[in-house]
Design a protein around this motif. Structure first.
Motif, mmCIF file in Angstrom:
data_model
loop_
_atom_site.group_PDB
_atom_site.id
_atom_site.type_symbol
_atom_site.label_atom_id
_atom_site.label_comp_id
_atom_site.label_asym_id
_atom_site.label_seq_id
_atom_site.Cartn_x
_atom_site.Cartn_y
_atom_site.Cartn_z
ATOM 1 N N GLN A 1 2.616 7.996 -0.369
ATOM 2 C CA GLN A 1 1.188 7.686 -0.424
ATOM 3 C C GLN A 1 0.451 8.218 0.803
ATOM 4 O O GLN A 1 -0.680 8.701 0.699
ATOM 5 C CB GLN A 1 0.966 6.179 -0.583
ATOM 6 C CG GLN A 1 1.288 5.653 -1.974
ATOM 7 C CD GLN A 1 0.457 4.439 -2.351
ATOM 8 O OE1 GLN A 1 -0.446 4.017 -1.637
ATOM 9 N NE2 GLN A 1 0.767 3.877 -3.502
ATOM 10 N N ASN A 2 1.090 8.135 1.954
ATOM 11 C CA ASN A 2 0.468 8.682 3.159
ATOM 12 C C ASN A 2 0.304 10.192 3.048
ATOM 13 O O ASN A 2 -0.722 10.750 3.454
ATOM 14 C CB ASN A 2 1.324 8.331 4.382
ATOM 15 C CG ASN A 2 0.620 8.652 5.691
ATOM 16 O OD1 ASN A 2 -0.508 8.247 5.924
ATOM 17 N ND2 ASN A 2 1.284 9.401 6.550
ATOM 18 N N ASN B 1 -5.700 2.917 7.457
ATOM 19 C CA ASN B 1 -4.273 2.613 7.416
ATOM 20 C C ASN B 1 -4.018 1.119 7.262
ATOM 21 O O ASN B 1 -4.855 0.292 7.649
ATOM 22 C CB ASN B 1 -3.574 3.129 8.675
ATOM 23 C CG ASN B 1 -3.597 4.644 8.760
ATOM 24 O OD1 ASN B 1 -3.354 5.326 7.766
ATOM 25 N ND2 ASN B 1 -3.915 5.176 9.929
ATOM 26 N N ASP B 2 -2.860 0.762 6.715
ATOM 27 C CA ASP B 2 -2.487 -0.634 6.543
ATOM 28 C C ASP B 2 -2.574 -1.412 7.855
ATOM 29 O O ASP B 2 -2.985 -2.575 7.879
ATOM 30 C CB ASP B 2 -1.050 -0.730 6.000
ATOM 31 C CG ASP B 2 -1.033 -1.067 4.506
ATOM 32 O OD1 ASP B 2 -2.042 -1.573 4.002
ATOM 33 O OD2 ASP B 2 0.000 -0.817 3.867
ATOM 34 N N SER B 3 -2.193 -0.762 8.946
ATOM 35 C CA SER B 3 -2.151 -1.447 10.240
ATOM 36 C C SER B 3 -3.539 -1.814 10.766
ATOM 37 O O SER B 3 -3.669 -2.681 11.632
ATOM 38 C CB SER B 3 -1.439 -0.566 11.271
ATOM 39 O OG SER B 3 -2.120 0.670 11.423
ATOM 40 N N SER C 1 2.005 1.512 3.222
ATOM 41 C CA SER C 1 2.796 1.909 4.389
ATOM 42 C C SER C 1 4.285 2.027 4.099
ATOM 43 O O SER C 1 4.991 2.772 4.763
ATOM 44 C CB SER C 1 2.569 0.915 5.533
ATOM 45 O OG SER C 1 2.901 -0.406 5.128
ATOM 46 N N ASN C 2 4.779 1.290 3.093
ATOM 47 C CA ASN C 2 6.216 1.332 2.795
ATOM 48 C C ASN C 2 6.505 1.990 1.446
ATOM 49 O O ASN C 2 7.488 1.669 0.785
ATOM 50 C CB ASN C 2 6.816 -0.075 2.831
ATOM 51 C CG ASN C 2 6.191 -0.998 1.786
ATOM 52 O OD1 ASN C 2 5.160 -0.683 1.205
ATOM 53 N ND2 ASN C 2 6.822 -2.137 1.555
ATOM 54 N N SER C 3 5.653 2.933 1.031
ATOM 55 C CA SER C 3 5.912 3.640 -0.226
ATOM 56 C C SER C 3 7.132 4.544 -0.069
ATOM 57 O O SER C 3 7.455 4.997 1.037
ATOM 58 C CB SER C 3 4.700 4.473 -0.644
ATOM 59 O OG SER C 3 4.370 5.430 0.350
ATOM 60 N N ARG D 1 -5.371 2.009 -3.073
ATOM 61 C CA ARG D 1 -4.154 2.611 -2.567
ATOM 62 C C ARG D 1 -4.173 4.109 -2.905
ATOM 63 O O ARG D 1 -5.025 4.581 -3.667
ATOM 64 C CB ARG D 1 -2.929 1.946 -3.203
ATOM 65 C CG ARG D 1 -2.651 0.538 -2.714
ATOM 66 C CD ARG D 1 -2.393 0.498 -1.236
ATOM 67 N NE ARG D 1 -1.814 -0.768 -0.772
ATOM 68 C CZ ARG D 1 -1.654 -1.064 0.493
ATOM 69 N NH1 ARG D 1 -2.028 -0.198 1.427
ATOM 70 N NH2 ARG D 1 -1.124 -2.216 0.859
ATOM 71 N N ASN E 1 7.331 7.699 1.958
ATOM 72 C CA ASN E 1 5.990 7.723 2.552
ATOM 73 C C ASN E 1 5.029 8.610 1.747
ATOM 74 O O ASN E 1 4.109 9.220 2.300
ATOM 75 C CB ASN E 1 6.059 8.208 4.010
ATOM 76 C CG ASN E 1 4.863 7.774 4.835
ATOM 77 O OD1 ASN E 1 4.239 6.752 4.559
ATOM 78 N ND2 ASN E 1 4.523 8.561 5.835
ATOM 79 N N SER F 1 -2.348 -5.386 -4.394
ATOM 80 C CA SER F 1 -2.033 -5.206 -2.975
ATOM 81 C C SER F 1 -2.406 -6.471 -2.207
ATOM 82 O O SER F 1 -3.591 -6.836 -2.138
ATOM 83 C CB SER F 1 -2.807 -4.012 -2.395
ATOM 84 O OG SER F 1 -2.801 -4.044 -0.983
ATOM 85 N N ASN G 1 -2.340 -6.915 1.000
ATOM 86 C CA ASN G 1 -3.114 -6.580 2.194
ATOM 87 C C ASN G 1 -4.599 -6.409 1.877
ATOM 88 O O ASN G 1 -5.465 -6.912 2.586
ATOM 89 C CB ASN G 1 -2.574 -5.297 2.840
ATOM 90 C CG ASN G 1 -1.293 -5.534 3.602
ATOM 91 O OD1 ASN G 1 -0.826 -6.658 3.706
ATOM 92 N ND2 ASN G 1 -0.705 -4.474 4.138
#
Length: 372
Positions: free
Chosen positions: A304-305, A321-323, A297-299, A275, A302, A209, A211
């Motif tokens: 993973q969320n 969160n990724d953000s 965030s782009n799984s 993740r 969605n 990852s 990020n």
């Protein structure tokens, strides 16, 4: 029931693309071998993915097909033609494999490699079993659920996507080594870490990852050195030059592109950061470790969320969160490290979600199909 030592069923498992699909397939294969020693198991995967190297390590044969698809392949006419060509070639290859191998059952664990595998099995009236790891099922498993003899799912939330009469909640099959972790003392000695210093295990999924990795590079490692905290860091495909970056050579850090023996790392860790991949979640629920989840965030869909929400609702993990990863992750780790009551609460709630008998329950369904 027949004497399982005397039967030799032929079984195909279609899986690949990510560690979640691969290690789920391997857990099922090992479970089958333990129950039916003479079973003949063949994997089908993508020629360009990690399954071609990983699966043979565990003593299983794999047939590679030329397919590197996914929904994003349809973004242009050119890539659409490439995907169409690969699909046609894959169908031809798998049709030949299935004709020569003549399996008694085909098992799909999701991912694009499963699509042509399950399609050819369905067209040849070969029984299908599907195993879905995520709370939001992938499109391949949704399509072929109507043709499957049985669908084994990890979460109650997935039931609404599948035919009720043949869907069973089993949990995710996990690697057998997870049930026999070494002691922390042995794990730390093997890894070269200090048992009396805090240890973080950072996982970014089978491909890594960027990020999560960037957080460690951009100040996270410096904070860990200041606090004398150790880190096992799986970087995946992240391109960093360890030799030219002095901080990366600090004795508190272990940096690996891919972790071969995760059992030692799980055992050594005081906190795990990762993740929200379904297999990782299932494994950590079984071992019971304080857990910080960072859903991709782009799984696809969605998922993973949605996986993370299940743990968050049960207060079994903390979510970043990724953000907000840059501003929140390191502080969240340090706060959790110093909060004994929170760690105990997360461990208790996480263990309550574990399904340690998932592999056995799935094997029972496979046996019923084979022996009927």
């Amino acid at each position: 029931m027949k004497n399982l030592n005397k039967i030799n069923p032929k079984i195909i498992i279609g899986c690949g693309g990510t560690g979640g699909h691969i290690y789920t397939g391997l857990a099922i294969a090992n479970g089958i071998k333990s129950k039916i020693p003479k079973s003949n198991i063949l994997f089908i995967g993508s020629e360009n993915n990690m399954e071609m190297k990983e699966i043979p390590k565990y003593g299983f044969k794999i047939k590679g097909i030329s397919l590197s698809g996914g929904r994003n392949k349809l973004v242009s006419i050119y890539s659409g033609f490439i995907l169409l060509y690969q699909l046609i070639h894959s169908f031809i290859s798998i049709k030949k494999v299935i004709k020569e191998f003549s399996p008694n059952i085909v098992i799909g664990t999701g991912g694009y490699v499963s699509f042509p595998t399950l399609c050819v099995a369905k067209n040849n009236n070969i029984p299908i079993l599907i195993q879905e790891q995520n709370s939001i099922p992938g499109i391949t498993n949704r399509i072929f659920s109507r043709y499957a003899k049985k669908i084994c799912i990890a979460y109650d939330k997935s039931k609404k996507f599948f035919p009720k009469r043949k869907t069973i909640v089993t949990g995710n099959p996990i690697r057998s080594g997870i049930f026999n972790l070494p002691s922390k003392k042995i794990a730390c000695k093997r890894l070269g870490l200090k048992k009396d210093k805090p240890i973080i295990l950072s996982l970014g999924g089978s491909h890594g990852s960027s990020n999560i990795n960037n957080v460690w590079i951009n100040g996270g490692l410096t904070k860990l050195i200041h606090l004398d905290i150790q880190l096992i860091w799986q970087i995946g495909n992240y391109n960093i030059n360890i030799e030219k970056n002095g901080i990366l050579n600090h004795p508190n850090f272990i940096i690996k592109k891919f972790i071969e023996n995760i059992s030692y790392c799980y055992s050594a860790a005081d906190i795990i950061v990762s993740r929200a991949g379904a297999l990782t979640i299932s494994e950590i629920c079984v071992i019971g470790k304080p857990y910080i989840l960072i859903p991709l965030s782009n799984s696809t869909d969605n998922h993973q969320n949605e996986n993370a929400k299940i743990l968050e609702k049960k207060q079994a993990a903390l979510i970043v969160n990724d953000s907000e990863i840059e501003s929140k992750l390191i502080d969240s780790i340090i706060k959790l490290m110093n909060n004994i009551n929170m760690k105990k609460k997360l461990i208790k709630n996480m263990l309550s979600l574990s399904k340690p008998f998932a592999t056995n329950d799935i094997i029972k369904e496979i046996l019923q199909i084979i022996l009927c």
